[in-house]
Design an enzyme around this catalytic site. Structure first.
Site, mmCIF file in Angstrom:
data_model
loop_
_atom_site.group_PDB
_atom_site.id
_atom_site.type_symbol
_atom_site.label_atom_id
_atom_site.label_comp_id
_atom_site.label_asym_id
_atom_site.label_seq_id
_atom_site.Cartn_x
_atom_site.Cartn_y
_atom_site.Cartn_z
ATOM 1 C CE LYS A 52 24.905 8.291 7.673
ATOM 2 N NZ LYS A 52 25.718 7.827 8.743
ATOM 3 C CD GLN A 96 29.116 5.895 9.025
ATOM 4 O OE1 GLN A 96 28.360 6.762 8.639
ATOM 5 N NE2 GLN A 96 28.219 4.790 9.781
ATOM 6 C CG ASP A 119 25.420 11.054 14.566
ATOM 7 O OD1 ASP A 119 24.374 10.774 13.794
ATOM 8 O OD2 ASP A 119 26.415 10.682 14.250
#
Length: 297
Positions: A52, A96, A119
């Site tokens: 990422k 994460q 997200d």
């Protein structure tokens, strides 16, 4: 002929669009910032976060990484998230997962400012998605939706079967595809481990999305000729290779590709699209917070 969707190429197009949006923000004195938070030393999580941040470098987003000791308390992790909520240089936040067992993942996700929820998992954003007013579409479902549109798969009036009911993929994707909107208007069936006669349902589908987390679970025998197949799974299985393993999806590619009209591969399919949509959500969050009307890809 089966059309194999090139997720890498489509992701690169989106990355190019994100980079152009970053240039527009920077012309106004703003650099979009994505903060990633990792707790513990899970090797797979470290790999995903590193990827990422390479994407951030590619598109010009300011990647900010925070590590929290795996033995730290849940309160410390929540405090870290709240500090990022308050930072003006952070426009999007991603925690994460998985998190250590002593941490309530839902409590941590709820602590993220919903305007910075990269997200799309905060309850406020989930509710907006279900209501048809999505602020941020979760990255993997959005990537699947983009792939179907790119491949020319018509979802309006189509029967879509999603194999898997997770909060990350199955449920939000079902909500996206059923909406009265472009790239929606499908009739969606969500199947899972308690579904009776799964094969009958997949054979009746125009589109099958495999997100069960089981290696090569969907086979060609479960499909009808002309079905569009999207494989969300990524599984490491033992193999006679230099690394001792290979990556496979939730679809048995060889047999499914004999039936499918279009199919996504693993690797090189949904994976890069998920990363691209994270960068998309970052620039969208920046636009919402700054009022700068940069063009979204």
């Amino acid at each position: 002929m089966t059309d194999v969707i090139d997720g890498n190429a489509l992701a690169d197009e989106i990355f190019d669009g994100v980079a152009a949006a970053v240039d527009e923000f920077e012309a106004e004195g703003v650099t979009p910032g994505l903060a990633t938070v990792i707790m513990g030393e899970d090797p797979a999580s470290q790999t995903y976060v590193n990827m990422k941040h390479r994407d951030c470098e590619q598109v010009g987003v300011n990647g900010i990484h925070v590590e929290v000791d795996g033995d730290a308390s849940q309160d410390e992790l929540v405090a870290t998230v709240e500090d990022l909520n308050d930072r003006e240089d952070v426009h999007a936040i991603l925690v994460q997962t998985p998190l250590p067992d002593h941490v309530d993942e839902r409590e941590v996700m709820n602590a993220i400012d919903p305007m910075k929820d990269a997200d799309g998992f905060h309850p406020e954003n989930v509710g907006r998605l279900v209501a048809g007013e999505a602020r941020f579409k979760p990255c993997t479902p959005h990537g699947v939706q983009r792939m179907l549109a790119h491949a020319g798969v018509e979802t309006e009036g189509a029967d879509v079967v999603i194999v898997g009911r997770s909060n990350i993929v199955g449920k939000p994707l079902a909500n996206l595809l059923v909406q009265k909107a472009d790239d929606g208007n499908a009739t969606v069936t969500v199947c899972h481990s308690r579904t009776n006669d799964l094969e009958a349902k997949t054979k009746a589908a125009d589109v099958v999305v495999a997100a069960a987390g089981v290696p090569e679970f969907v086979t060609g025998d479960m499909l009808t000729d002309g079905t569009a197949v999207i494989d969300v799974g990524i599984n490491r299985v033992d193999a006679d290779t230099e690394k001792g393993y290979e990556l496979v999806g939730d679809v048995e590619f060889e047999s499914a590709s004999e039936k499918a009209s279009v199919i996504s591969p693993v690797p090189g399919g949904v994976g890069p699209m998920t990363r691209a949509m994270l960068q998309y959500n970052t620039v969208k969050a920046t636009r919402l917070q700054t009022g700068i009307d940069a063009t979204l890809p």
